[in-house]
Design a protein around this motif. Structure first.
Motif, PDB file in Angstrom:
ATOM      1  N   GLN A 151       0.833  -1.219   0.000  1.00 19.62           N
ATOM      2  CA  GLN A 151       0.000   0.000   0.000  1.00 19.62           C
ATOM      3  C   GLN A 151       0.864   1.264   0.000  1.00 19.62           C
ATOM      4  O   GLN A 151       0.562   2.233  -0.696  1.00 19.62           O
ATOM      5  CB  GLN A 151      -0.921  -0.003   1.222  1.00 19.62           C
ATOM      6  N   ASP A 154       2.289   1.409  -3.425  1.00 22.05           N
ATOM      7  CA  ASP A 154       1.269   1.246  -4.483  1.00 22.05           C
ATOM      8  C   ASP A 154       1.778   0.296  -5.567  1.00 22.05           C
ATOM      9  O   ASP A 154       1.694   0.568  -6.756  1.00 22.05           O
ATOM     10  CB  ASP A 154       0.896   2.611  -5.075  1.00 22.05           C
ATOM     11  N   LYS A 155       2.386  -0.813  -5.109  1.00 17.48           N
ATOM     12  CA  LYS A 155       2.936  -1.809  -6.037  1.00 17.48           C
ATOM     13  C   LYS A 155       2.493  -3.207  -5.612  1.00 17.48           C
ATOM     14  O   LYS A 155       2.315  -3.477  -4.429  1.00 17.48           O
ATOM     15  CB  LYS A 155       4.479  -1.785  -6.023  1.00 17.48           C
TER      16      LYS A 155
END
Length: 815
Positions: A151, A154-155
């Motif tokens: 999170q 964001d991967k």
């Protein structure tokens, strides 16, 4: 001296694994306890201790365990014995039995966690943007889970980044074990004990005289204290018609005290009205015969016609067992059945009744499991097949209701056990008794009873001397010729439905296929939309206006034109419960119509809502699949209609005729269960079929004689055992070659008793091809020696590299 334990790991591996213990761990561990053990390079699993000893493993060095998870055993010695038998008999691994037996919350999972390496001197100039973000987050929070890092960045793929940080010695990656089960803790409020003194109470009332809302709360508390009812803050606010802030201010002042209690998620809130049952002469005779049979037999078969009052006999037997302080397991084939049974048994036994089935949440199942193990609450367990794995302490009786039902058999995943057969073994471990009950016993159970392996008791009169339903066969072949059909309803069935409704009675209609139509067909080219993943047609569901596969769940929107030729001339073929419901709404627009199938009973209380509505006569006509045939007791059903009996009879299975008889007899038994004789109309293209004739005259013995003669002739159970080997792979040729090699290897030993390899009726599911080999084991042949030979052949099979990807699924007693 070195100390070791053998651990069952929840994986489909044949062997247990040996782990090393310290002296202190060995002293504190016992068989049946859960332990966290390393397996492979990084994984940690929850295992169960099968044995403790001092013999090191020969082929590998024993690893130490991570930690002991229990202070007392989670699994009882009898459970472990039962698991060993089940793994041996059904030819699966102990790990697979473990996974089926314990609620998943007991199998604690390891999770990858990342923390800063406190010994490292991090050079921030060497970090890229992603690495910097992780280090910054770890400085604010000492530990991060993989999900949290995903999170932050964001991967989806973060492991390469973490591995770079490990190489730089900036972070350490560990496995953390976390508990899944969380007890339910409820907060309540009560008046502070100091205000029980009169002078303090007077002072309080004076103090609150200028706060009327707070004063009202105090008075309401005094009112409810007489009933000793616990109150939550939200309930108290509702009672006083005030806001939660008023309650909070009283708590803040110390006038009210907030306290917490751990509670069960499922609780009985009604009242038990334990009353004596008055048997009629037939019930009393059956009850006494069962007691007499238990003196010499550990298993007794009760062959009682529908609505004969078998449940009352069960209740009295349960009372006898409870009087001795023992536990009872009441197995039912369908969750739908438990809805009515629970209400009935709770009216007699109240909180003594516990429920256990798959619609319960993991936390609810953990609580039931612990109550059974610790004998803290509930001596009666009603449940579906999985309840056979509960940790009973003092089991006094097992009742298997509707013992003929195929839903007692687990098909996937392993262990592929039959709960009825396993119940007999479980009872033997406890030296207790099993009662099998059915109006239409399975051929195997009836055969065992006739050959004195089981005790046998009959109950052939309906309660209140109500006559069995009048069964009429309607020839729809003739009706179609004479144009006496309205859609799929013959004039005879439509007329009887109308008469029944006029008399204020209810109707049940049975169609053993859900959806609207089994398939869609183009009238121009004959094309029917197929599932791209499975070898089946797509079923049309009108309520979602889609075509759906019942095997893999694939679905597309309803087609307006043929996908092959583009023609708009499409029609639906065949009949499902949705279509019956639609036709009924057109024929009887002034009546309430309900449907009970897999589509309408999803969710925890799906069954309950429909059954309760039908019991309360909010539904006039109920359409359903085989769920309706399983022991449900509706008092106002005057008519049962079977839309088409032929689909049951023409199924490619040696049990098709037995199952057709059972299903039709059971669904017929829902009619006329009180004073008035019920009516049953069975629509068929072949009213002269032997099975339908036997159904119409309730001739179970005639059906049994015909079927046992056929089984004898073609060597099928109960005159032999069956083991089915199913080969699965996405490569068609590999499946063919692997199954042929295996069948030839088996035939070298077992000769003509090997059947196949052969494709099943549906030979491709989820893009995997299926092919079956069946082994017949005659009665006189040793089962254990047969399995030894099978194990040797399987070892040779798995050693062949080209077949390694072709999975072989073993199913003992598959039908």
């Amino acid at each position: 001296m070195a100390y070791f334990i053998d651990v069952i790991v929840p994986l489909p591996l044949k062997n247990t694994f040996t782990y090393a213990l310290t002296t202190e761990e060995f002293a504190n561990i016992a068989e049946g306890m859960r332990v966290a053990v390393p397996f492979g390079k990084t994984k940690v699993y929850t295992g169960v201790v099968l044995a403790k000893h001092t013999t090191p493993p020969l082929k590998y060095e024993a690893k130490p365990i991570e930690e002991i998870l229990d202070s007392n055993p989670t699994v009882t010695p009898k459970q472990l014995k039962f698991w060993v038998w089940m793994a041996s008999y059904y030819m699966c691994s102990l790990g697979e039995v473990l996974k089926a037996s314990l609620p998943s919350a007991f199998l604690l999972e390891s999770e990858t966690v990342v923390e800063l390496n406190k010994a490292a001197n991090i050079d921030f100039s060497e970090l890229d943007d992603n690495e910097f973000l992780i280090i910054e987050a770890l400085q604010n929070q000492s530990l991060l889970r993989i999900q949290e890092i995903m999170q932050i960045l964001d991967k989806q793929r973060v492991l390469p980044i973490l591995n770079r940080l490990v190489d730089k010695q900036a972070v350490i990656i560990n496995q953390e074990i976390y508990e899944q089960y969380k007890p339910k803790v409820v907060s309540y409020v009560r008046l502070n004990a100091i205000y029980k003194q009169d002078d303090k109470l007077h002072d309080l009332l004076d103090e609150l005289s200028r706060a009327p809302k707070q004063l009202e709360v105090i008075f309401k508390l005094f009112e409810t204290s007489a009933s000793e009812k616990k109150l939550q803050a939200s309930d108290l606010a509702k009672l006083c018609n005030t806001s939660s802030s008023v309650i909070k201010s009283l708590v803040d002042k110390g006038i009210l005290v907030s306290y917490q209690i751990q509670e069960d998620r499922v609780q009985f809130e009604g009242e038990s009205t334990l009353k004596d049952i008055t048997f009629n002469a037939h019930q009393l005779k059956a009850y006494n015969s069962i007691q007499h049979s238990f003196e010499t037999n550990s298993v007794c078969l009760l062959h009682g016609v529908t609505s004969s009052g078998k449940t009352e006999i069960y209740i009295n037997l349960i009372k006898d067992v409870l009087a001795k302080g023992e536990q009872v397991l009441y197995l039912v084939p369908e969750i739908a059945l438990t809805t009515q049974l629970i209400t009935r048994l709770q009216s007699y036994f109240g909180e003594e009744v516990l429920i256990y089935h798959s619609k319960y949440s993991v936390n609810e199942r953990v609580e039931v499991y612990n109550h059974v193990k610790n004998k803290t609450k509930g001596k009666i367990v009603i449940g579906a097949r999985s309840s056979i794995f509960l940790p009973f302490q003092k089991l006094g009786l097992i009742i298997v209701d509707e013992e003929h039902e195929s839903t007692f058999k687990q098909y996937d995943p392993a262990p592929r056990y039959n709960a009825r057969d396993a119940a007999v073994v479980l009872a033997n471990l406890f030296k207790t008794k099993v009662l099998l009950g059915s109006a239409t016993p399975s051929i195997e159970s009836y055969y065992n009873a006739k050959h004195q392996k089981y005790g046998f008791v009959t109950l052939n009169k309906r309660f209140g001397d109500v006559l069995p339903p009048e069964i009429e066969l309607v020839n729809i072949k003739e009706k179609y010729k004479r144009k006496e059909m309205s859609g799929h309803f013959s004039d005879r069935l439509a007329e009887e439905i109308l008469n029944t409704l006029k008399q204020g009675e209810q109707v049940i209609l049975f169609q053993n296929r859900r959806g609207y139509s089994p398939y869609l067909e183009c009238l121009t080219c004959g094309e029917s939309p197929q599932c791209p993943n499975c070898d089946v047609s797509l079923t049309y569901h009108s309520y979602k206006n889609q075509l759906r596969c019942h095997y893999c769940g694939y679905h597309i929107a309803m087609q307006l034109e043929c996908m092959k030729c583009g023609s708009a001339d499409l029609t639906t073929k065949g009949l499902g419960t949705e279509q019956v419901e639609t036709e009924l709404k057109a024929l009887y627009p002034d009546h309430n119509i309900g449907r009970m199938d897999l589509d309408t009973t999803r969710g925890k209380h799906g069954y309950e809502k429909i059954i309760t509505a039908f019991e309360n006569e909010e539904i006039d006509i109920l359409v359903g699949t085989q769920m309706l045939s399983k022991g449900l007791d509706f008092r106002n059903v005057g008519l049962v209609g079977v839309m088409n009996a032929d689909s049951l009879l023409n199924f490619p299975d040696f049990r098709a005729h037995e199952r057709s008889f059972q299903m039709l007899q059971q669904v017929a038994g829902r009619a006329g269960r009180t004073k008035k004789r019920g009516r049953v109309l069975i629509q068929t293209y072949n009213p002269f079929h032997q099975i339908l004739q036997q159904v119409s005259t309730n001739d179970y013995v005639g059906m049994y004689k015909d079927q046992i003669e056929e089984r004898h002739q073609y060597k099928y159970p109960p005159l032999c055992r069956l083991i089915r080997f199913t080969f699965r792979n996405k490569d068609f040729n590999k499946v063919n070659e692997a199954s042929l090699w295996f069948a030839k290897s088996m035939a070298n030993t077992f000769k003509e008793h090997v059947l196949g390899p052969e494709f099943p009726p549906v030979s491709r599911i989820r893009n995997e091809y299926y092919k079956n080999v069946i082994l017949k084991i005659p009665k006189q042949q040793s089962l254990s020696k047969t399995k030894e030979v099978i194990d040797k052949i399987l070892k040779s099979y798995t050693a062949i590299g080209q077949y390694r990807g072709v999975r072989c699924v073993i199913n003992v007693d598959p039908y």
